[in-house]
Design a protein around this motif. Structure first.
Motif, short mmCIF file in Angstrom:
data_model
loop_
_atom_site.label_atom_id
_atom_site.label_comp_id
_atom_site.label_asym_id
_atom_site.label_seq_id
_atom_site.Cartn_x
_atom_site.Cartn_y
_atom_site.Cartn_z
N ASP A 86 9.00 61.86 55.30
CA ASP A 86 8.71 61.01 54.15
C ASP A 86 8.44 61.86 52.91
N ALA A 87 7.65 62.92 53.09
CA ALA A 87 7.34 63.80 51.97
C ALA A 87 8.61 64.44 51.42
N SER A 88 9.52 64.78 52.31
CA SER A 88 10.75 65.42 51.84
C SER A 88 11.61 64.44 51.05
N ASP A 89 11.46 63.15 51.32
CA ASP A 89 12.17 62.15 50.51
C ASP A 89 11.67 62.17 49.06
N VAL A 90 10.37 62.37 48.90
CA VAL A 90 9.80 62.47 47.55
C VAL A 90 10.39 63.69 46.84
N LEU A 91 10.44 64.82 47.55
CA LEU A 91 10.95 66.06 46.96
C LEU A 91 12.45 65.97 46.67
N ASP A 92 13.16 65.30 47.55
CA ASP A 92 14.59 65.09 47.38
C ASP A 92 14.83 64.23 46.13
N ALA A 93 14.10 63.13 46.02
CA ALA A 93 14.24 62.26 44.84
C ALA A 93 13.87 62.99 43.56
#
Ligand SMILES: Nc1nc2c(ncn2[C@@H]2O[C@H](COP(=O)(O)OP(=O)(O)O)[C@@H](O)[C@H]2O)c(=O)[nH]1
Ligand SMILES: [Mg+2]
Length: 320
Positions: free
Chosen positions: A128-135
């Motif tokens: 989930d955290a990596s989705d934030v970083l990806d976005a």
């Protein structure tokens, strides 16, 4: 209410990115809604997992990779899940200062996630955290994890390219094989190759790879020697990452890998939801109330389990 500002995250504002990850980690209400909003902006980042035994030099290597990537115009975010890591505070003051310095650079974001208490849900939270970083638009996301537990392996599996870091110490590759690291490595880094036994260790890893089951068409993972703190072998390591990326893209494997991950992620979310509801809708209570009977042998565990499940089914029939 969202836990952080979507627009600011999309503009890579570090404070908003950090706040979002903190909220996800704590499971704050509003975090899944934020992830919903960010979701359509994800899918561009390339994920690299770095795993291996504690003290192998993963954090040192990560710092060098960050420098190389920045010099090549890539932005980088790191999620470190390692109780002994300088990223998470287990290190000498000097190391921590270096981490903070690098984390403050433009186009670099470093974040540690706690392993304490939440190992089960950790891989889900890291994803989930990596989705934030990806976005937020980070080109490369690095997961640093200690290759010891299942949860760490799960995080490593969430990467597009997984690097297993070993050191020349005798038996290291055997330990790695036992811990399931050999199956997940896309290539190996033999760090601390300034130490005696480096050549033998490389040979041992290559022998191990030969005996591993594989198809004739399988790609044979590279074994790269590095001396992380002297910046030796870093160029080769970074080039190998991009070589593997190209391999995945041209063979269609990247798409396949991401489909499998989406599938696993969905299952994990659904299963977590169901379990939470089962235990929170009276399951825990029923368990605690009758546990002494099980301990005292007057109630069989399968019967109590049946009661708990029945009660959950009834809860569902009544509209949840
Ligand atoms: N001799 C030697 N020491 C290294 C090398 N790379 C890292 N170290 C040292 O090994 C220790 C552990 O490194 P660290 O990056 O924290 O390991 P991690 O636990 O895998 O993240 C630190 O004191 C590093 O300075 C290397 O290539 N050779
Ligand atoms: Mg570390």
């Amino acid at each position: 209410m969202l836990i952080s500002d979507t627009e600011k995250i999309l503009k890579k504002e570090k404070r908003s990115v950090a706040r979002a990850i903190t909220g996800i980690e704590a499971g704050l209400p509003g975090s899944t809604e934020l992830l919903d909003e960010l979701f359509k902006h994800t899918g561009k980042a390339y994920k690299v997992g770095i795993t291996g035994p504690p003290g192998a030099g993963k954090s040192t290597l990560t710092l060098q990779l960050i420098k190389w990537l920045r010099e090549n115009d890539k932005t980088v975010a790191v999620i470190a899940v390692d109780p002994t890591s300088p990223f998470t505070g287990g290190a000498l003051l000097g190391d921590r200062v270096r981490m903070t310095e690098v984390g403050n650079l433009d186009g670099v974001f470093i974040r540690s996630m706690a392993t304490r208490g939440s190992l089960g849900g950790l891989s889900r939270k890291a994803v989930d955290a990596s989705d934030v970083l990806d976005a937020a638009g980070y080109d490369i996301i690095i997961y640093e994890t200690v290759g010891v537990g299942q949860s760490e392996l799960d995080i490593a599996k969430a990467a597009d390219t997984t690097i297993v870091v070993l050191v020349p110490e005798s038996g290291d590759s055997i330990q790695a094989m036992k811990a399931g690291l050999m199956e997940i490595a896309d290539f190996y880094v033999l760090n601390k190759s300034d130490r005696p036994g480096a050549e033998q260790a490389v040979a041992a890893i290559k022998t191990m790879l030969k005996f591993r089951e594989h198809k004739a068409t399988d790609r044979v993972p590279a074994v790269i020697k590095t001396i992380a703190h002297e910046n030796k072998g870093i160029d080769e390591t970074c080039k190998e990452i991009f070589k593997h990326k190209e391999f995945l893209e041209t063979t269609g494997e990247l798409q396949k890998k991401r489909e499998i991950r989406a599938h696993n992620r969905l299952r994990e979310i659904v299963e977590t939801e169901i379990l939470n509801e089962l235990w929170n809708s009276g399951g825990s209570e029923l368990l605690m109330k009758n546990l002494s009977e099980v301990v005292g042998k007057s109630l069989a565990p399968h019967r109590l389990a049946e009661q708990i499940v029945s009660r959950y089914k009834e809860h569902l029939r009544n509209g949840g």
